[in-house]
Design an enzyme around this catalytic site. Structure first.
Site, short mmCIF file in Angstrom:
data_model
loop_
_atom_site.label_atom_id
_atom_site.label_comp_id
_atom_site.label_asym_id
_atom_site.label_seq_id
_atom_site.Cartn_x
_atom_site.Cartn_y
_atom_site.Cartn_z
N ASP A 249 42.18 54.39 54.32
CA ASP A 249 43.05 53.47 53.60
C ASP A 249 43.23 52.22 54.47
O ASP A 249 42.87 52.22 55.65
CB ASP A 249 44.39 54.15 53.34
CG ASP A 249 45.40 53.25 52.67
OD1 ASP A 249 44.99 52.51 51.76
OD2 ASP A 249 46.57 53.27 53.06
N ASP B 214 48.13 56.85 54.76
CA ASP B 214 49.53 57.02 55.11
C ASP B 214 50.45 57.10 53.91
O ASP B 214 51.65 57.28 54.07
CB ASP B 214 49.99 55.86 56.01
CG ASP B 214 50.07 54.55 55.25
OD1 ASP B 214 50.97 53.75 55.50
OD2 ASP B 214 49.18 54.31 54.40
N ASP C 183 47.16 58.32 48.92
CA ASP C 183 46.01 58.80 49.69
C ASP C 183 45.88 60.33 49.68
O ASP C 183 44.93 60.87 50.26
CB ASP C 183 46.11 58.33 51.15
CG ASP C 183 46.20 56.82 51.26
OD1 ASP C 183 45.42 56.14 50.58
OD2 ASP C 183 47.05 56.32 52.01
#
Length: 1174
Positions: free
Chosen positions: A431, A857, A861
């Site tokens: 990410d 985070d 995700d």
């Protein structure tokens, strides 16, 4: 608290935000077709404020309880047992344990059943503990409190008790408990700000807007008569669209994503909102994007199962050989009425030895052999690996170099099953926001009137400088003047502002050649935005829709243009008057339209202030407004190379008549209800945003976390590919993802005028068909570029947006898309939904067959983390959802370098060596049983006492191998980081390859041959005791077992690279314990100790031959492996062998590549060339 809320509402009452902000809202690229309501996929009916309606009850929608656990109380036992018996060795030992209760068993049932129960019980207990941690997180979420409207008043209830149709009240900084339809807010016109970082990773605030018909619902009395029905789409995972209608007051009203508040989003900058629950629990969009926690198994564990199959086949083979010869020998015992082995009484036997039925006897002997040679398959291997992995996890958790002091968060291995997989990662899927970046923007540079301002280097510039080992060149805009170009932060740190330039700071801009242009430039920054000022004890802070806007407003404030107040039609600044040099208050009456704002300044001049992307703004400039275009374009190019996000700032003066004519046209477009509503608004805005005058450009840095460029560079040197999957915009993702110069970009997108025309027509079928064909052609063209550039050392970067990715993941295109992506050095997927992230991860995992690691985070995700072989959660500012769904948690991205290159490399090596050694020692032991049975006419008689065999894997050889798995190091952590290519030993699976595994197996067979034949030939033919007695069965078994214990433990000592006192204690302690056990066990009554009764004290210890045979046979057993390692280290060394040799010679290897030993350079050059070819 209540008082604060009342005060907040009072402030909101004076501001009608709808006029200012309604055109800054994000709209779907496709206009939703509400004619689908009521058809398949659009059948949901919500009875607002009436959940007990009989029709609502009959619909029986899901409750709001959510669960992310792998097990439940009901399925834990069967599911966990299934997980355990996926291991083929456990199935084998279960069968053996059952058969051991029959007379066929050569040893007691307890000696087999007890280890199996211990192994399975320990593993199940570990699984239960790990799943309970997830359950506690679920309990915490389900038991959060929210106010719900019941019995004409609001009262608190738990999240899990919410029902579809309930009206809830959510306060500032609270999460939404379900997917809600926004009724009203603390602001009179029903707007609210929402942070969706848990859903799409973006920390900028999203503006939501209630319908005018419901925005007046502000208190309990107003809800008493409120009844409405919502007809909308069924639960789905699409975060970026919503289709529905509200029937209220006898009139249907269209709903869009603007009225929807999604679960796990957070209310910001708004005191409270009222909303109706429309989706609950697992029907919410965030849960629809989630996937079930998978059962992850490592490559080594899966290969270990294949090895067990091989060993089981070997077990069957030698059992068959034994039973075959046993049958032949048994048949010969009675021939023509004569007894060959009369002492066995072949005329008076059981079915297990019957010369009259040799085939049946051979078959039963075969079953006995299956149990007798079961020691070839090490049951204690699994429990030993579990112990080792838990201890490895403790070392990971306690690594001080992965502890983040700022947030007091250490690394955390949330599961111990995947430790060795950390050393085999081929592709990282990351990410962006919050994972690679700090979730903050900083104003660092700007170009005004053709002059570049701003000193210092960005993180990307520093990374490029360090990587190229040369003075900084790219993006050093501040070279236009003399001065310090190092770190700019010399004074007080201001969040969002990292700009230093004495030419325009502290009011010095008035002395520049174009002060009026500079003044207008910073006025645009201070006025053209949606930020809201918050004054607290004289300090002004800002709440903005995006970090970019916050950075612009802060920059304007720091440079003398302080925005401090706004109303519905007025924005107020404290501004430095460049003529008088004093600060004055200026009020600008405003009417904001998209990225432009029309203001009337105190001099009654009408100005259009506008900002936007260079690709859009330059074409809107007038001929007279292009004075600084060439210089600004050059600066923008250099800013982009420095990894900065840029915006172009412009303005123009309007006359009253032009403005009035345009305002009428815009008002008509705004109030239009026709299908081309959006097109009319766009056309009106396009008319006014023409003939602009260029002021300059801004450059903000989406600041990387500390050490990210160095970490990415080190991981790339290790041969690991890095993909960026982000919900953020394309330009932001590119700036973060492309950290290397000279990359050619392959951009796959549907952002073109052709598709804009199709979208306005609203023909969804035609759009889908044209989109598919366009993506197909772009992928083919991209693969052609890769093919044509194979001879040239050119690196490519693939960039694709979420809409295009949806088509690229089609079953007809995903193979060619993957081929294109694998051929690129960097892959960046922008505007990706959580589902798309998980699908891309699955495509890479299944398509390449290599180990994948996902890192993120946010809650968006979670699917990606669970789909990858390894999921790493960043314990950052976006909540703990990603961490709770991850396998490993770290506080900063840079710690991934140490997690993989150090702990991953060590764990892979330790587990590989441990498993190979386990099979070696069990083969060496098991085959001595086979050679003895052949020596004893395949009688099925074990060579050793029952408890010798039971304790072999428990006490005499298990602790040294556990120490190997926990403490051994081939090279130090420093050298692991210095030479990242050492990591390729795991990626290429060098230490657990089939040749290496077979080599260890052959070593075990050779050791068994040496041990058995050397022992029997050295002690059987001659007197063993002083009184002349020869070796008997008990002495032979004890002597041979002693040699086995010595040989396998000394073999361990030869294999270890890094000795600690613990390893010495376990190795030599295991050997000593064998003698202690033999003394104690041999002193027990012979009815218990049987063949071990006083065998050491009375028979073996007094005999010189016993000690001499032990010494010589052990040395002979170790010679083959010692010779092989000496040859390999000298002539075919592995990477770590050469570094070890250099270190042992006392030579410190320098950091520079040229100081590496020549053999290391040759090896690593060969590996680098191999990586480039792949």
């Amino acid at each position: 608290m209540a008082g604060g809320r009342r005060r907040g509402r009072g402030r909101g009452r004076g501001i009608r935000f709808s006029k200012l902000y309604s055109f800054s809202c994000i709209r779907s690229s496709l206009r939703e077709d509400r004619s689908q309501i009521g058809q398949k996929g659009y059948t949901r009916v919500v009875y607002c404020n009436d959940p007990d309606n009989p029709e609502a009850v009959q619909l029986n929608y899901r409750g709001n309880y959510v669960s992310t656990t792998k097990y439940t109380a009901v399925n834990f036992l069967p599911k966990s047992l299934f997980e355990q018996f996926r291991r083929v060795a456990n199935i084998y030992f279960l069968i053996v344990a059952c058969v051991s209760f029959s007379p066929l068993a050569p040893y007691s049932a307890l000696s087999v059943l007890a280890p199996l129960l211990v192994v399975i019980g320990a593993t199940m207990a570990k699984e239960a503990v790990e799943d309970w941690r997830r359950r506690k997180q679920d309990i915490e979420a389900n038991n959060r409190r929210v106010e719900v409207y019941k019995n004409n008043s609001f009262c608190e209830t738990k999240w899990k008790d919410l029902r579809v149709g309930d009206i809830v009240k959510v306060y500032k900084d609270e999460f939404f408990p379900a997917d809600l339809f926004l009724l009203s807010s603390s602001y009179e016109d029903g707007i609210c700000y929402v942070e969706t970082s848990n859903l799409d990773g973006e920390t900028n605030l999203k503006l939501k807007h209630a319908l005018e018909e419901t925005s007046s619902l502000h208190d309990e009395k107003s809800f008493q008569q409120f009844k409405a029905v919502i007809n909308c789409e069924d639960p789905n995972e699409d975060l970026y669209s919503f289709v529905g209608t509200l029937s209220y007051g006898g009139t249907p009203h269209e709903l869009s994503l603007q009225q929807i508040l999604l679960r796990d989003s957070k209310l910001r900058n708004t005191d409270y909102i009222y909303g109706v629950v429309i989706f609950t629990g697992h029907d919410t969009k965030v849960m629809q994007n989630a996937t079930d926690p998978p059962s992850k198994r490592t490559k080594i564990e899966r290969r270990m199962d294949k090895i067990v199959y091989i060993l089981f086949s070997t077990l069957v083979l030698i059992s068959f050989i034994g039973s075959f010869f046993f049958g032949i020998e048994t048949r010969k015992d009675i021939s023509s009425g004569k007894y060959r082995r009369w002492y066995l009484r072949p005329d008076d036997t059981t079915v297990f030895y019957d010369p009259q039925r040799p085939i049946l006897a051979a078959f039963l002997h075969f079953l006995t052999g299956l149990m007798l040679y079961g020691y070839l398959i090490p049951i204690s291997l699994y429990v030993s690996i579990e112990i080792v992995k838990v201890l490895q996890s403790i070392f990971i958790n306690q690594d001080q170099d992965m502890y983040y002091e700022e947030t007091d968060k250490p690394a955390h291995a949330r599961t111990s099953n995947l430790n060795e997989e950390l050393g085999q990662v081929n592709t990282i899927l990351s990410d962006k926001t919050g994972t690679l970046t700090c979730n903050s923007m900083e104003f660092v540079k700007c170009s005004v009137a053709g002059t570049a301002y701003g000193r210092g280097m960005t993180e990307v510039e520093r990374a490029l400088t360090g990587r190229n080992n040369r003075p900084h060149e790219v993006g050093d805009i501040s070279s236009d003047f003399q001065g310090d170009s190092g770190d700019v932060d010399k004074g007080k740190s201001i969040k969002g502002f990292n700009f230093r330039d004495e030419r325009i700071m502290h009011g010095q801009w008035v002395n520049e050649p174009h002060p009026v242009v500079i003044q207008n430039f910073f006025r645009v920054l201070a006025i053209c935005h949606t930020a809201i000022p918050d004054i607290n004890e004289g300090e002004i802070s800002y709440e903005a829709e995006s970090p970019d806007e916050a950075a612009f407003v802060i920059a304007a404030r720091e440079l003398g243009f302080e925005f401090f107040s706004r109303t519905q039609t007025c924005i107020s600044l404290h501004e430095l008057d460049h003529k008088s040099g004093r600060k004055v208050d200026r009020k600008f009456k405003s009417s904001r339209k998209r990225m432009s704002v029309i203001v009337k300044n105190p001099e009654n001049r009408l100005l259009l202030l506008s900002k936007g992307a260079d690709s859009v703004m330059f074409e809107r400039l007038s001929k007279e407004g292009r004075m600084f275009e060439a210089q600004t374009r050059d600066h923008i190019k250099r800013y982009a190379e420095a990894g900065l996000r840029t915006l172009v700032l412009t303005y123009r003066e309007l006359d009253e008549e032009e403005y009035k004519a345009w305002e009428e046209e815009f008002s008509r477009a705004k109030t239009s209800v026709a299908a081309d509503h959006d097109a009319l608004v766009d056309a009106a805005c396009d008319k006014i945003e023409r003939d602009l005058i260029l002021l300059g450009a801004t450059a903000v840095e989406d600041k990387l976390q500390k050490g990210v460029p160095e970490c990415i560079d080190r991981l790339a040197q290790a041969g690991i590919k890095i993909w960026v999957l982000t919900g953020d915009k394309m330009e932001t993702a590119i700036n973060i993802g492309l950290l290397r110069q000279g990359m050619k970009q392959i951009v796959i997108t549907l952002d073109s005028q052709e598709f804009d025309v199709l979208r306005k027509q609203g023909n969804n079928e035609a759009i889908a068909k044209a989109s598919f064909e366009s993506i197909r052609k772009q992928i083919i063209e991209g693969n052609s570029q890769l093919s044509s550039a194979k001879e040239n050392p050119v690196s490519f970067a693939l960039i694709i947006d979420g809409e295009s990715l949806g088509f690229a993941l089609n079953k007809n295109l995903k193979k060619s898309f993957l081929e294109l992506a694998i051929g690129c050095a960097s892959v960046i997927c922008c505007r990706s939904s959580p589902k798309q992230k998980a699908l891309v991860t699955r495509l890479v995992k299944m398509g390449t067959g290599e180990t994948t690691l996902a890192i993120g985070d946010g809650a968006n995700d979670v699917g990606m983390l669970q789909e990858a072989h390894i999921g790493v959660g960043i314990s950052g500012v976006e909540g703990m959802q990603a961490v709770m769904s991850s396998d490993f948690a770290i506080a900063q991205f840079r710690f991934l370098e140490r997690l993989l290159l150090v702990h991953g490399h060590w764990c892979y090596r330790r587990i590989s060596m441990m498993i190979c050694y386990f099979f070696y020692k069990n083969i060496a032991f098991g085959f001595t049983l086979f050679w003895f049975e052949a020596y004893a006419s395949f009688s099925g008689q074990p060579a050793y006492n029952d408890w010798y065999m039971s304790f072999y894997n428990v006490f005499f050889t298990s602790l040294p191998v556990i120490a190997l798995g926990v403490f051994d190091q081939d090279v130090s952590a420093r050298l692991c980081l210095k030479y990242p290519l050492l990591y390729q030993e795991g990626v290429q699976n060098i230490l657990f390859s089939w040749p290496r595994i077979v080599g260890w197996m052959l070593n075990g067979v050779i050791s068994s041959i040496i041990i058995f034949f050397f022992t029997t030939k050295s002690i059987i033919p001659q007197a063993f005791r002083r009184d002349g007695q020869v070796t008997d069965f008990e002495v032979l078994g004890a002597t041979m077992y002693t040699i086995v214990v010595w040989a396998v433990n000394c073999q361990m000592a030869l294999s270890i690279n890094y000795f600690t006192w613990i390893q010495h204690f376990f190795i030599w302690g295991s050997i000593i314990f064998w003698y202690i056990f033999l003394v104690i066990y041999g002193s027990i009554s012979p009815t218990v100790s049987t063949t071990a009764y006083r065998v050491l004290v009375e028979a073996c210890a007094p005999s010189v031959l016993y000690w001499l045979a032990t010494l010589l046979v052990v040395i002979s057993t170790l010679l083959p492996y010692y010779s092989y390692r000496a040859f390999q280290t000298r002539f075919r060394p592995l990477y770590h062998d050469i570094i070890q040799q250099k270190r042992s010679e006392g030579l410190e290897i320098d950091d520079t590549p040229n100081e590496l030993p020549s053999r290391v350079r040759d090896k690593m050059h060969h590996l680098q060339m191999g990586l480039r070819r792949s």
